[in-house]
Design a protein around this motif. Structure first.
Motif, PDB file in Angstrom:
ATOM      1  N   ASP A 259       4.542   2.548 -18.334  1.00 42.70           N
ATOM      2  CA  ASP A 259       4.798   2.672 -16.737  1.00 42.70           C
ATOM      3  C   ASP A 259       5.107   4.039 -16.271  1.00 42.70           C
ATOM      4  O   ASP A 259       5.949   4.570 -17.096  1.00 42.70           O
ATOM      5  N   CYS A 262       6.341   4.724  -9.192  1.00 42.70           N
ATOM      6  CA  CYS A 262       5.549   4.519  -8.569  1.00 42.70           C
ATOM      7  C   CYS A 262       5.357   6.099  -7.845  1.00 42.70           C
ATOM      8  O   CYS A 262       6.415   6.449  -7.330  1.00 42.70           O
ATOM      9  N   CYS A 273       2.469  -0.363  -5.702  1.00 48.86           N
ATOM     10  CA  CYS A 273       3.224  -0.521  -7.065  1.00 48.86           C
ATOM     11  C   CYS A 273       3.596  -2.308  -6.889  1.00 48.86           C
ATOM     12  O   CYS A 273       4.310  -2.775  -8.031  1.00 48.86           O
ATOM     13  N   LEU A 279       4.297   1.848 -12.183  1.00 45.93           N
ATOM     14  CA  LEU A 279       2.953   1.672 -12.253  1.00 45.93           C
ATOM     15  C   LEU A 279       2.308   1.641 -13.695  1.00 45.93           C
ATOM     16  O   LEU A 279       2.766   2.891 -14.214  1.00 45.93           O
ATOM     17  N   ARG A 313      -8.660   4.319 -13.213  1.00 45.67           N
ATOM     18  CA  ARG A 313      -7.295   3.741 -12.741  1.00 45.67           C
ATOM     19  C   ARG A 313      -6.365   5.075 -12.426  1.00 45.67           C
ATOM     20  O   ARG A 313      -5.748   5.011 -11.498  1.00 45.67           O
ATOM     21  N   LEU A 317      -4.721   6.119  -8.754  1.00 45.77           N
ATOM     22  CA  LEU A 317      -3.462   6.498  -8.404  1.00 45.77           C
ATOM     23  C   LEU A 317      -3.290   7.708  -7.895  1.00 45.77           C
ATOM     24  O   LEU A 317      -2.455   8.173  -6.946  1.00 45.77           O
TER      25      LEU A 317
END
Lengths: 338, 683
Positions: A259, A262, A273, A279, A313, A317
């Motif tokens: 992760d 965020c 998030c 994230l 992804r 983001l």
């Protein structure tokens, strides 16, 4: 009249000229020196009083003086003449610029290139693999038994003929590379992968992954964390925080989901998030001994780590894109933003 | 998997608030995806990974909570305490397991004189909190125990099974076309891959999945048969897939239940039934004489290996404590440990699995960050690099890259006038995405149509992607699409440039020039997608490696493209790579000036420029260095059937400055040859 007188006279005139402000003053001065009864005329007349042998040289001197004085007057006169107007053509810089057509890489390709360059700098080489794969490379070799719940995370498209499939991740390239080459290895694998997910804003039956793995004698779990930290900071910025979270992947042990803090709320918790402040960006772990065994690498001698990420992804983001379908619609108004 | 805070507290003392516990669980690998306060309790929704079936139970999670919160697991004996003793069989009950492999353990309890009614509030509430709909006390208890222990149970209405001479239960494979109506009132057709529970007459349950409708417990039920068993996971998986039902039971059986918990769960259910339905008088239990517990595995754990894998040290005592907290038995062997694996941890098989457990409980946050020493590997120019080189050349020409799906429909191919045999998917999502595309052209056309629809004046796109051919060939292809008008506002005003086939040619020429490919050419061809006279194959060294052309208007119409010309090319990159030559050799700059002579001529409109140019070069020897077409015109000043062309001939010598007379003589040769051989009129 001596030479000195001539020099003085010249200086005197220059001085007076410098003080002249108007055309009228100039004319008066001109009469004074160059007029019929002016100083110069008087000098010329004075020649006749000189002995004959001196006259020619004195005459030349006076002529030269006269010429230089005329020049001085002309110069001054010039300064009173009105300046001639230059015609300037202005460019309206508000007009649209004339541009060359600019070609742009698709945002996913840009990101793939960026990520591959980051890992190349860390000593990884880029390898690609086929999109049509065997069950052995896609599953069995990666310690995913064919009839096992661990396979449910990897729903797969099969081809009508033979037992071939469309790879559901880039990990089969691990098997291909480790079978073909011996350690030390440091490899990144970008490419298309396929899973039978119905299309919606978050799912796509085709997407891109980047796989990476490193195998050598002393590769440790902490090395994985170090390498991924370099990566996360390079892609998301220096201030990003990263954490490892235990997870399960059949082909790595120990495994970790990774992760980052965020990027929207900086870890405070927001809608992006899910109020968690974190994230998830990739999955990773130490290559499972079963995988080494399958490819014929001695798991007692070598260790290695592997990681895999979804490019869409990360792009979503990074750029704040909320619909995965935009990547494949190829609307020029979308593509031109990157 | 949903579990509540209070339910966990039945099994472990928790001294931290629910939110803190949620974070700890997540960081231990039990990812809490939601936490909700409800009815004075907290509901945790946890994502359970497929390797941990033991976490599919409150007790399993409680065991983990104990380990990560330094607390003690408490399983009170009283939850199992049974009021009356098991009596001798009142009825003749025989259990016949056809295959030990399909069903390693089957137990049954007969509980008589139960009172079927609604469950007590506390049980109904807990079930509802975790998303299970309460039915009646018997069904609810089986569900409750399933959630608590992870062992699925099933209760049959005993009287609907009994026959005069007693009861026989068979655990066997279904017969071909055997049918059962399951409790969801659906008729299911079975086959030999599906395991069933049957009496002597018919199947009464699909093993591990769902019971039969006609033997289910109802309000009228007086006596029950309670099943607790363990079935073969792959078999349950297959049945689940075949019948398309996924139940709480099948989910757990498929991930394998702990053989050590089967009887525990059965006893726990009996205890609850006794408690909730009064005191059933007659109890009966049937199970094999010995439960086939798997031999306890022992794994050797080398202390050295732990730090070798993780990259940091964990104190020996800590290592030991973590393993013990997880319910494992540990024996010290010098510097190492022998670890004994209980039946509920079937996922632990190797030393590395134990190392993960230690790291997980110790905390992933403690993993330090180190950098591996760089590995120097051979570097060779790969297809990946070449594709980027090609992309860069195309980008510099103003083309935008697109990425389209590799899966398309057969219809889309047909719409493009193509009928190539494609590779079909066995399990496509829909007809829209059923084949692996044998060409990129339909995808590019789709993108062009989309953008025209959104009022883009100029579309210049390309894609580099795999193209698939029967039987299973995949090759990198390049496709380029052009459409529209390039409008530029320059100091000379508005300038329009309509896209054409020659633009495609230009893109290719620059591409080939940059890739060091010289020997290429175009030959007219006919193609089902392209207009007559506007289709060309692209050849390198006389081998066809691609094609280009203008799309047929009727195909464009099928894509709703009107009043537009679309130009497409496709190139087989896999064939191109070996021909790429990126070596460069410097040629000295010319020492002597070049002389330029232009030729304006009028010629038959059908005469090819290439032929004329070749002829000029042929007759311009030895001084001609280059010939360029600098103008081309038809119309007002030219008679019909003719075209005007202006060539610029460049003469140069590497040895000296050419004399006018030398150039004139060669140029004269050219003019004569053009007049004589092509009937050109020199203007």
């Amino acid at each position: 009249m001596s030479d000195l007188d001539i020099t003085n006279l010249k200086e005197e005139i220059a001085k007076s000229l410098a003080e002249v402000r108007t055309k009228e003053e100039l004319e008066a001065l001109q009469i004074k020196y160059l007029g019929r009864k002016g100083v110069l005329a008087t000098l010329t007349q004075g020649l006749s009083t000189l002995p004959v042998e001196e006259r020619p040289s004195r005459g030349r001197q006076i002529n030269a003086l006269k010429q230089s004085i005329i020049n001085l007057f002309n110069e001054k006169l010039q300064s009173f003449k009105p300046q001639e107007k230059k015609v300037i053509s202005f460019v309206d810089i508000g007009l649209p610029a004339t541009k060359q057509e600019l070609g742009r890489l698709h945002p996913l390709t840009q990101l793939i290139r960026e990520i591959c360059i980051i890992f190349s700098r860390l000593g990884f080489v880029v390898v690609e693999g086929p999109e049509i794969e065997t069950e052995e490379n896609n599953f069995t070799g990666l310690n995913i038994p064919l009839e096992h719940p661990s396979r449910d995370a990897f729903d797969t498209f099969y081809l009508k003929e033979q037992k071939l499939l469309l790879r559901s991740h880039t990990s089969p390239v691990q098997i291909r590379v480790m079978k073909a080459r011996r350690p030390p290895l440091a490899v990144v694998v970008p490419g298309r992968v396929y899973r039978p997910d119905a299309l919606d804003a978050a799912h796509s039956f085709m997407f891109h992954q980047i796989e990476g793995f490193m195998v050598d004698k002393n590769i440790k779990f902490s090395d994985l964390k170090g390498v991924l930290e370099v990566f996360a900071r390079a892609v998301f910025g220096k201030d990003i925080k990263m954490r490892f979270r235990p997870h399960y992947f059949p082909f790595t042990e120990p495994s970790a989901e990774v992760d980052i803090s965020c990027i929207i709320c900086k870890g405070k918790g927001c809608s992006v998030c899910g109020r968690k402040g974190w994230l998830e960006i990739l999955g990773s772990g130490m290559i499972h001994p079963h995988v080494f065994k399958y490819v014929g690498i001695d798991a007692e001698k070598y260790m290695g780590f592997a990681f895999g990420m979804g490019v869409e992804r990360i792009a979503m983001l990074k750029y704040g894109i909320d619909d995965i379908r935009l990547f494949f619609e190829n609307d020029l108004r979308f593509l031109r933003q990157f | 998997m949903k579990v509540t805070y209070n339910w966990l507290k039945d099994f472990v003392d928790i001294k931290i608030p629910a939110a803190v516990l949620a974070k700890k669980l997540t960081m231990a690998g039990l990812e809490v995806v939601s936490l909700e306060e409800k009815a004075g309790d907290w509901v945790f929704e946890i994502e359970i990974t497929s390797n941990r079936p033991d976490w599919l139970s409150v007790m399993g999670i409680a065991r983990e909570v104990a380990a990560i919160t330094n607390s003690r697991l408490k399983i009170k004996n009283e939850i199992l305490k049974i009021k009356s003793q098991i009596t001798k069989s009142p009825t003749k009950l025989e259990i016949k397991v056809e295959s030990k492999e399909d069903c390693p353990l089957y137990t049954a309890r007969i509980i008589k004189d139960v009172q079927v009614k609604a469950s007590p509030d506390w049980m109904r509430q807990r079930l509802e909190l975790v998303g299970i709909r309460p039915v009646n006390n018997i069904v609810d208890i089986t569900n409750y125990v399933l959630l608590e222990t992870g062992e699925p149970l099933h209760a049959f209405d005993l009287d609907k099974l009994m026959q005069e001479d007693g009861l026989q239960i068979f655990i066997r494979r279904a017969r071909p076309n055997e049918k059962i109506i399951t409790i969801d009132a659906k008729e299911r057709i079975l086959d030999k891959d599906i395991l069933v529970i049957a009496d002597s007459r018919r199947p009464i349950a699909v093993a591990g999945l769902m019971g039969g409708k006609d033997t289910e417990v109802t309000e009228d039920t007086k006596n029950i048969l309670l099943e607790a068993a363990k079935f073969s996971p792959p078999l349950i998986r297959k049945a689940r897939q075949k019948l398309g039902v996924n139940t709480e039971s099948s989910y757990r059986f498929e991930r394998d239940v702990d053989i050590g918990i089967v009887d525990f769960a059965s006893q726990r259910a009996q205890r609850l039934i006794q408690e909730e339905t009064g005191a059933p008088e007659v109890l009966f239990k049937s199970q094999p004489k010995t439960i086939p517990l798997k031999k306890t595995k022992a794994i050797r754990l080398r202390t050295k290996k732990i730090s070798a894998v993780l990259g940091f040290e964990i104190p020996f005592t800590k290592t030991k404590k973590i393993l013990q907290d997880l319910g494992l038995k540990v024996k010290t062997k010098g510097k190492d440990l022998n670890v004994f694996i209980p039946s509920f941890r079937r996922d632990l098989n190797k030393e590395i699995d134990l190392i993960e457990e230690i790291c997980r409980i110790h905390g992933y946050d403690f993993i330090s960050s180190t950098r591996p020493s760089t590995i120097a590997q051979d570097i060779e120019r790969s297809v990946f690099d070449l594709n980027f080189l090609i992309r860069d050349i195309l980008l510099s020409q103003g083309l935008n890259e697109v990425i389209t799906y590799s899966l398309i429909s057969q219809d889309l191919l047909k719409k493009c006038g193509l009928d190539e045999t494609a590779i079909f998917l066995a399990n496509p999502l829909s007809k829209e995405v059923e084949i692996l595309r044998p060409t990129l052209i339909p995808s590019l056309l789709t993108v062009i149509a989309h953008n025209l629809n959104h009022r883009q004046d100029l579309i210049q796109i390309f894609e580099i992607a795999k193209r698939f051919k029967v039987p299973q060939k995949e090759e990198y292809f390049l496709a380029v699409g052009l459409c529209g008008i390039k409008v530029r506002l320059t100091s000379a005003g508005r300038q329009e440039e309509k896209m054409s086939l020659l633009h495609l040619k230009g893109i290719l020429e620059i591409l080939f020039e940059r890739l060091g490919i010289r020997d290429f050419g175009f030959t007219a061809t006919s193609h089902s997608t392209f207009c007559e006279g506007r289709a060309f194959s692209i050849n390198i060294e006389d081998k066809k490696i691609g094609m280009m052309g203008e799309m047929k208007p009727e195909i464009l119409a099928a894509f709703d493209i009107k009043n537009q010309e679309v130009f497409l090319l496709e190139l087989n990159l896999s064939s191109l790579y070996p021909l790429i030559n990126l070596s460069r050799h410097f040629h000295g700059l010319p020492l002597y000036p070049e002389v330029r002579r232009d030729i304006s001529l009028m010629v038959d409109i059908n005469l090819g420029v290439k032929e004329l140019r070749d002829a000029i070069i042929q007759s311009g020897r030895p001084y001609i260095k280059d010939v360029r077409v600098i103008d081309f015109y038809t119309g007002a000043h030219i008679p019909k059937g003719f075209k005007g062309l202006t060539f610029s001939c460049i003469y140069q010598s590497a040895e000296r400055t050419l004399e006018d007379s030398e150039v004139n003589s060669v140029h004269q040769n050219i003019l004569q040859s053009l007049e004589k051989n092509f009937g050109c009129q020199i203007r």
